[in-house]
Design a protein around this motif. Structure first.
Motif, PDB file in Angstrom:
ATOM      1  N   VAL A 177     -20.292 -24.360  14.781  1.00 22.90           N
ATOM      2  CA  VAL A 177     -21.614 -23.819  15.314  1.00 22.90           C
ATOM      3  C   VAL A 177     -21.997 -23.269  13.939  1.00 22.90           C
ATOM      4  CG1 VAL A 177     -21.135 -23.773  17.479  1.00 22.90           C
ATOM      5  CG2 VAL A 177     -20.664 -21.919  16.296  1.00 22.90           C
ATOM      6  N   THR A 178     -23.347 -23.268  13.770  1.00 19.83           N
ATOM      7  CA  THR A 178     -23.983 -22.253  12.843  1.00 19.83           C
ATOM      8  C   THR A 178     -24.160 -20.887  13.342  1.00 19.83           C
ATOM      9  OG1 THR A 178     -26.246 -22.925  13.880  1.00 19.83           O
ATOM     10  CG2 THR A 178     -25.562 -23.995  11.737  1.00 19.83           C
ATOM     11  N   ALA A 179     -23.613 -20.236  12.661  1.00 16.33           N
ATOM     12  CA  ALA A 179     -23.277 -18.635  13.027  1.00 16.33           C
ATOM     13  C   ALA A 179     -24.656 -17.970  13.098  1.00 16.33           C
ATOM     14  CB  ALA A 179     -22.330 -17.697  11.903  1.00 16.33           C
ATOM     15  N   CYS A 180     -25.740 -18.334  12.439  1.00 14.90           N
ATOM     16  CA  CYS A 180     -26.996 -17.617  12.641  1.00 14.90           C
ATOM     17  C   CYS A 180     -27.738 -18.042  13.580  1.00 14.90           C
ATOM     18  CB  CYS A 180     -27.802 -18.062  11.172  1.00 14.90           C
ATOM     19  SG  CYS A 180     -28.459 -19.623  11.180  1.00 14.90           S
ATOM     20  N   THR A 181     -27.355 -18.903  14.316  1.00 18.42           N
ATOM     21  CA  THR A 181     -28.297 -19.359  15.633  1.00 18.42           C
ATOM     22  C   THR A 181     -27.355 -18.990  16.817  1.00 18.42           C
ATOM     23  OG1 THR A 181     -27.439 -21.621  15.846  1.00 18.42           O
ATOM     24  CG2 THR A 181     -29.486 -20.978  14.294  1.00 18.42           C
ATOM     25  N   THR A 182     -26.205 -18.447  16.723  1.00 23.30           N
ATOM     26  CA  THR A 182     -25.336 -18.441  17.937  1.00 23.30           C
ATOM     27  C   THR A 182     -25.233 -16.971  18.530  1.00 23.30           C
ATOM     28  OG1 THR A 182     -23.830 -20.130  16.984  1.00 23.30           O
ATOM     29  CG2 THR A 182     -22.934 -18.965  18.643  1.00 23.30           C
ATOM     30  N   PRO A 183     -25.688 -16.911  19.560  1.00 21.75           N
ATOM     31  CA  PRO A 183     -25.697 -15.551  20.071  1.00 21.75           C
ATOM     32  C   PRO A 183     -24.401 -15.274  20.652  1.00 21.75           C
ATOM     33  CG  PRO A 183     -27.269 -16.588  21.208  1.00 21.75           C
ATOM     34  CD  PRO A 183     -26.513 -17.699  20.511  1.00 21.75           C
ATOM     35  N   VAL A 184     -23.599 -13.928  20.394  1.00 21.22           N
ATOM     36  CA  VAL A 184     -22.502 -13.682  21.051  1.00 21.22           C
ATOM     37  C   VAL A 184     -22.536 -13.148  22.408  1.00 21.22           C
ATOM     38  CG1 VAL A 184     -21.446 -13.333  18.574  1.00 21.22           C
ATOM     39  CG2 VAL A 184     -22.298 -11.411  19.891  1.00 21.22           C
ATOM     40  N   ASN A 185     -21.258 -13.541  22.951  1.00 21.35           N
ATOM     41  CA  ASN A 185     -20.957 -12.987  24.425  1.00 21.35           C
ATOM     42  C   ASN A 185     -19.674 -12.737  24.539  1.00 21.35           C
ATOM     43  OD1 ASN A 185     -21.653 -12.482  26.967  1.00 21.35           O
ATOM     44  ND2 ASN A 185     -22.925 -14.472  27.239  1.00 21.35           N
ATOM     45  N   ASP A 186     -19.200 -11.781  25.508  1.00 17.09           N
ATOM     46  CA  ASP A 186     -18.155 -11.431  25.599  1.00 17.09           C
ATOM     47  C   ASP A 186     -16.758 -12.515  25.707  1.00 17.09           C
ATOM     48  OD1 ASP A 186     -16.205  -9.000  25.679  1.00 17.09           O
ATOM     49  OD2 ASP A 186     -16.347  -9.038  27.942  1.00 17.09           O
ATOM     50  N   GLY A 187     -16.003 -12.148  24.921  1.00 21.29           N
ATOM     51  CA  GLY A 187     -14.767 -13.078  24.930  1.00 21.29           C
ATOM     52  C   GLY A 187     -14.868 -14.326  23.980  1.00 21.29           C
ATOM     53  N   MET A 188     -16.037 -14.523  23.216  1.00 18.47           N
ATOM     54  CA  MET A 188     -16.090 -15.689  22.388  1.00 18.47           C
ATOM     55  C   MET A 188     -15.053 -15.639  21.322  1.00 18.47           C
ATOM     56  SD  MET A 188     -20.190 -16.236  22.495  1.00 18.47           S
ATOM     57  CE  MET A 188     -20.289 -17.995  22.169  1.00 18.47           C
TER      58      MET A 188
END
Lengths: 406, 832
Positions: B64-75
């Motif tokens: 995935v592209t890190a610049c477009t990936t919002p983070v969520n708990d446990g990822m």
């Protein structure tokens, strides 16, 4: 060969310009049945049928239908009729010869998902399909199949046609949305997926023409019937676009999982040209080559996926032994270099480099390491591109080298 | 906060904010994922694919592209996995495959993201063999910016900036695949006022500064933190110099002020610094001619000249004019010199006592960004403060803040939904009365008798209701309504509306000059002491007398125009620092000529300086230390970045020398030997600045509090505004205002920008048709006072019956036309 065609049953039988003729041949009965069932149970039928998307990605249609059904409005239904994959012409024939079926299917999808508006995005190079659809839409408005209170359901649904302008990328669903919205067709980032934020940022059901048309018999005959055809994990009837060096090229409707050999010999009348099979490109330019050893492969999503190939849109292009495969590869590479939209780097540069290298090889200036270079470019494009275009731009070429067709 | 979550990168658990992008979360943990297209100030795009990482998904690991990936708990992510590394390396290799190897002559060399990332993430060696593609290497996008299409890596930052911040999508991607290029749309120009920010944003050397290119290698530049003084925003700059000479200005981030943006005037219009017309040595009138003299001689002449007048005519015959463009230190010392040593309160600046405005400026610039409603009255932020305009546009687009505009012109901000009024000069009070009445009615309050006749239209009602219901409105008025004839009435009328709406304490004034707030803060006003204390305030006066060691005269002095007008009467000597009244109105020349003694301290030999007895060459703000107070009261330091031109000296230093010579017995009170030391003294004279120091201003500056100055605003009747008569042949109402591309001294000196100024008088198409005039025709605009000849510009942005003549047109200063109705006069328009 005792399979009775369903999707193409009306083709060549009905007058495509005549709504009454369509009605006389079972038209709008699926919609009537859906209205009887109600939206929720209609969606349940699609889910139970385990219909996998016929555009190429084989995504379970029921998941999309359910998601859009559950979403808050306003929402849209879009028929992806931008059939651009080389070697694919199934949707064109459906639209030209049986346009009302697609319209009925879109209306049905709108009813089932609760969408108030639909679009059919027709490939720009399909003027006849567009004309037929346009006339059919007008007739449907007159007859009350479009507009307010469709078949007494209380559901209001409107349908618009949009024409593409010749870009392969616009068959990619998010680029297609951009195009409908009046912008240049660049693919969007996913997620969000169309079922959450699609056309105009609203929840959108987007299906290929064949997928939509397949829903009509599912609703009429039930999911059990659909599941009784073809393999259990990718059931149903399938349209194959058979072309290339066969004696009888054309559109073939067969149960999903027909073998390549049966398709060529029973439906296509055997290999033409030298008469000797060299390879078949399955899934169009974005697909993979199958060689003589793979003639008995069942052409369904799972069997092909297991061997690293893909059914894609169901295009099968056959090459006999007289064909210079390097030229075929050059043509495919040039196609992708031309059609890459340019949004992401791996694809725009990878397709260009892939073409340059193959052109050099064709010109007799191959270098040691070229094949590894093509594999590396292919991997970069597959892993790093935004959308399916770049992700599959090397698959046919690499599979040809794998099969040592060159 | 519960918003903190845990994610895993390469087996290491890190804390992240829920919903932030993976690139941001990783950076906080010290993992700097490479990016090209991603930029913290721009919406995610995910086009360059440089930031690929593996993510644990339902169906196994996926890239995935890190610049477009919002983070969520446990990822769970893998940055350093082989597949992720290969993907990034492969991407970088294809980017480099076509990138030209002209780093040795590239302006970006040494500060180039591509160079840095090739170093850190590159394969080391390319296995491509094909020749690089060729495109345009020298493709001017505008007079200011040039594009090298070969270097461009198509990250879309420029496209996105212009769309997302300027709301002027002037660049796009053209062609397909590897033929893709950035370009303008056919038949359009790249003329957004903050276009230069795309140079700062460009991760490679594709977009370069046409004024600065090929003049330096970035690593030899010295960086100095400064601010921009072209307007009252106070945008933070980094001035890059080499050999003590300014090479370029770039934006410096200050989230409280300009975010990371500056406008093109701030970036490019620095030619005045090294203009050949700069004054390099003191001049004195000898035998009727201005001739070079030495500094000691010049100072001696100034001291003798001023003393001579004081002795003969008394201190009330001397006056000092400062400038809202100059530093606090300069203006403070001029005021101190005049009050403490000369003994007069005749001190002012052009936008000083004449301005009927809020001295506190705007509530805060952050409020502009957070606004849920924007109210603009008699100001045009797009022309006067482009970076603020971008904040407002963004609030309108992204926060759906309605925009209420009240302005004689259809300014750019009227393109946003809201309610827009274009009252003709003279009709403003009636509109504000109606708004006041509607606001009172909306809030269920009694309407006073004097508002009973106001007519409330549907639009007025809509605007009034919007403001009454707004939670966080940003409300400003500008110079157009607060300066010149009738402004007291207009300002009271608009104040009434804001007070009646319940937002009285949010009414702000947009100071368009760099240090208009500061010049008033330090007391350069005929009736106010430093710190906005009244001259009549004995306690305040005593405190200052202690600090200054002298008595302060109690009689209020004359203001700017009063001093000039009295040059034919009781004023016999003027000390003019950084102002050019004659350039603004040529008839002032005969008044100034009547003076016994005139000192002008400036960068240039202005029209006013040409009349002087002594001309003192000042160093520019870039060549000296100084502080400036912007329109949100933020005191900011501009450190010396370049060597002063010739023998020029900083304003504060000149005044210090003069003061010591003028009153040797007072020298103890004039000992400070640096600008920071002068500022330290200012913090003792100005209560709002208490506790500040040159050091404490740091990189972000320090604002003084909105409520550190008490202002009472009340609903009150006001003197009726008698508009200038419309009578033949004076049948047009004059309107004026600032345009960004003016032709003033500091702007016109930048040659490359000479084409940008738009010298014209504007008429509405109906009026032009009525007079049978066409675009570009030479027309005369004549008032009872004077006449100007200007080319015609036809625009439906102004109202029929008005003619718009901007300020600061070369050889055509609109001030010439001002009569007893000032800028709100009526004029005749005819073919010249």
């Amino acid at each position: 060969m005792n399979y009775e065609p369903v999707l193409t049953a009306r083709i060549g039988v009905v007058d495509p310009a005549c709504l009454h003729d369509y009605e006389a041949h079972g038209g709008f009965q699926a919609l009537a049945r859906a209205v009887e069932l109600g939206p929720d149970r209609t969606v349940a039928q699609v889910e139970a049928a385990k219909l996998l998307g016929r555009g190429g990605a084989a995504f379970p249609a029921g998941i999309k239908w359910r998601a859009v059904h559950n979403a808050e409005g306003p929402k849209f239904v879009v028929a992806n009729a931008d059939e651009s994959e080389p070697g694919t012409f199934k949707d064109r024939i459906l639209m030209e010869k049986d346009p009302y079926a697609l319209i009925e299917a879109v209306i049905l999808a709108g009813y089932a998902t609760g969408a108030g508006k639909g679009f059919i995005y027709v490939r720009g190079e399909y003027p006849r399909a567009y004309q037929r659809l346009r006339q059919a839409v007008a007739r449907c408005y007159e007859a009350g199949y479009l507009g307010k209170d469709i078949l007494g359901s209380g559901h209001e649904f409107h349908l618009e046609l949009r024409r593409g302008a010749g870009a392969y990328i616009c068959g990619e669903e998010t680029a297609l949305f951009e195009s409908i919205e009046g912008k240049r067709g660049y693919p969007r980032l996913k997620p969000p997926f169309p079922t959450e934020a699609g056309l105009f940022g609203r929840p959108t059901l987007i299906n290929n023409v064949e997928s939509l048309v397949s829903v009509l018999p599912i609703v009429l005959r039930g999911p059990d019937w659909f599941n009784s055809i073809g393999p259990a994990n990718s059931p149903g009837p399938k349209l194959y676009s058979l072309s290339g060096r066969v004696r009888k090229p054309g559109l073939v409707e067969a149960p999903m999982g027909v073998t390549l050999r049966e398709l060529i010999e029973a439906h296509g009348g055997g290999v033409s040209g030298s008469g000797e099979f060299q390879a078949a490109l399955v899934g169009g330019a974005a697909g993979t080559f199958l060689g003589p050893d793979q003639l008995d492969t069942p052409l369904d999503f799972h069997s092909l996926a297991k061997m690293g190939a893909a059914l894609g849109s169901g295009a099968v292009i056959v090459f006999d032994t007289s064909v210079d495969m390097m030229q075929v590869l050059e043509r495919i590479a040039a196609f992708f270099a031309h059609e890459s939209c340019g949004k992401c780097y791996p694809c725009q540069l990878g397709t260009m480099r892939q073409r340059d290298i193959i052109q050099r090889m064709v010109a007799g200036q191959g270098r040691p390491g070229d094949l590894q270079l093509l594999r590396d470019i292919g991997q970069t494009m597959r892993d790093a591109s935004i959308c399916g275009l770049g992700q599959t731009a090397s698959s046919a070429i690499l599979s040809a080298f794998e099969l040592q067709l060159t | 906060m519960s918003d903190w979550i845990t994610i895993t990168i390469d087996g290491k658990e890190i804390q992240a904010r829920r919903g932030e992008l993976l690139t941001e979360a990783a950076a906080r943990a010290g993992i700097h994922i490479p990016v090209f297209c991603s930029h913290p100030k721009l919406d995610p795009l995910g086009a360059c694919r440089m930031c690929l990482v593996e993510m644990e998904g339902r169906r196994g690991k996926m890239l995935v592209t890190a610049c477009t990936t919002p983070v969520n708990d446990g990822m769970v992510f893998y940055y350093n996995s082989e597949r992720a590394r290969d993907a990034r390396q492969g991407t970088l290799e294809v980017i480099l495959a076509n990138h030209p190897l002209d780093c040795p002559i590239c302006d970006k060399g040494g500060e180039c993201d591509l160079q840095d990332q090739a170093m850190e993430h590159g394969p080391g060696k390319s296995h491509y063999w094909e020749p690089k593609r060729h495109k345009e290497k020298n493709y001017p996008l505008s007079d200011l910016i040039v594009l090298d299409q070969e270097r461009c890596i198509l990250c879309w930052r420029c496209i996105r900036y212009l769309d997302e911040w300027e709301d002027k999508p002037q660049l796009g991607l053209f062609h397909r695949g590897s033929d893709s290029v950035i370009d303008k749309f056919p038949g359009t120009e790249l003329d957004a006022y903050t276009s230069g920010n795309i140079i700062d944003l460009c991760p490679v050397g594709a977009l370069t500064n046409r004024l600065a290119r090929f003049q330096f290698r970035p690593w030899v530049l010295e960086h100095t933190n400064s601010i921009c003084t072209h307007c009252g925003m106070g945008c933070n700059l980094r001035i890059d110099t080499r050999d003590f000479r300014v090479r370029r200005n770039v934006a410096r981030e200050n989230m409280a002020v300009n975010d990371a943006w500056i406008c093109d005037k701030g970036r490019f219009a620095n030619g005045f610094l090294f203009s050949e017309k700069r004054l390099t040595q003191p001049l004195a009138r000898i035998d009727g001619e201005l001739q070079p003299i030495s500094w000691p001689e010049a100072i001696q002449r100034v001291v003798e000249g001023l003393k001579g007048v004081v002795e003969k005519e008394g201190p009330g015959a001397v006056g000092g004019i400062g400038s809202a463009k100059l530093s606090n230190e300069a203006n403070y010392l001029l005021g101190k010199f005049m009050r403490a040593l000369v003994g007069t309160n005749n001190i002012d600046f052009r936008e000083g006592s004449a301005l009927k405005a809020e001295r506190r400026g705007v509530t805060s610039l952050q409020d502009a960004r957070d606004a849920d409603l924007i109210v603009i009255m008699g100001a045009d932020p797009s022309e006067e403060m482009p970076v603020l305009a971008n904040f407002l546009k963004r609030a309108a687009r992204r926060r759906n803040a309605p925009v209420i505009v009240i302005h004689p012109r259809r300014i750019e901000l009227t393109k946003y939904p809201g309610v827009h009024f274009h009252p003709l000069p003279g009709d403003e009070p009636a509109l504000f009365d109606a708004l006041t009445k509607a606001a009172l009615q909306a809030r269920g309050q009694a309407v006073p008798n004097w508002l009973a006749d106001a007519e409330v239209s549907d639009e007025v009602k809509e605007a009034a209701t919007l403001l009454v219901n707004a939670q966080n409105p940003f409300i400003i008025y500008g110079t157009d309504y607060a300066w010149g004839y009738g402004s007291a009435s207009i300002v009271q009328a608009l104040t009434n509306w804001i007070v009646a709406s319940g937002h009285g304490d949010r009414l702000g004034f947009l100071h368009s000059q760099a240090n208009a707030v500061g010049a008033a803060d330090v007391g350069l006003l005929p009736d106010m002491l430093p710190g906005h204390q009244r001259l009549a305030d004995e306690l305040a006066r005593m405190e200052l007398e202690k600090l200054w060691g002298s008595k302060i005269p109690t009689q209020p002095g004359l203001g700017y125009s009063g001093m000039i007008a009295s040059a034919l009467g009781r004023i016999k000597a003027l000390y003019i620092m950084g102002a050019d009244p004659v350039g603004e109105k040529s008839s002032y020349a005969e008044k100034l000529e009547a003076l016994d003694f005139l000192v002008v301290q400036d960068l240039f030999l202005t029209e006013t300086a040409k009349l002087a007895d002594v001309v003192l060459p000042a160093a520019s703000y870039v060549e000296s230390n100084g502080t400036f107070t912007n329109t949100e009261r933020r005191v900011q330091a501009a450190a010396q970045a370049a060597r002063a031109v010739g023998d020029s000296l900083p304003d504060w230093a000149i005044l210090m020398h003069i003061a010591r010579r003028y009153a040797p017995d007072q020298a103890d009170f004039w000992r400070t030997s640096s600008a920071p030391a002068v500022f330290a003294e200012i913090t003792r004279a100005v209560p709002q600045y208490a506790g500040m120091s040159w050091e404490s201003l740091g990189e972000r500056g320090q604002p003084w509090a909105w409520d550190a100055l008490e202002v009472t605003r009340e609903l009150a009747p006001y003197a009726k505004l008698e508009p200038a008569p419309l009578e033949k042949p004076f049948t047009f109402r004059l309107i004026t205002g600032n345009l960004l591309w003016d032709e003033g001294n500091t702007f016109a000196a930048t040659e490359r920008m000479a084409n940008l100024g738009h010298k014209a008088a504007w008429l509405h198409p109906d009026d032009a048709a009525g007079l049978d005039l066409r675009e570009g025709d030479l027309i005369a605009v004549r008032s009872r006072e004077a006449s100007l000849e200007l080319p015609l510009h036809i625009s439906s942005r102004i109202q029929p019956g008005t003619v718009f003549v901007p300020f600061s047109l070369k050889d055509a200063p609109v001030g010439e036309l001002f009569d007893e109705f000032g800028p709100r006069t009526t004029v005749a328009v005819y073919r010249a």
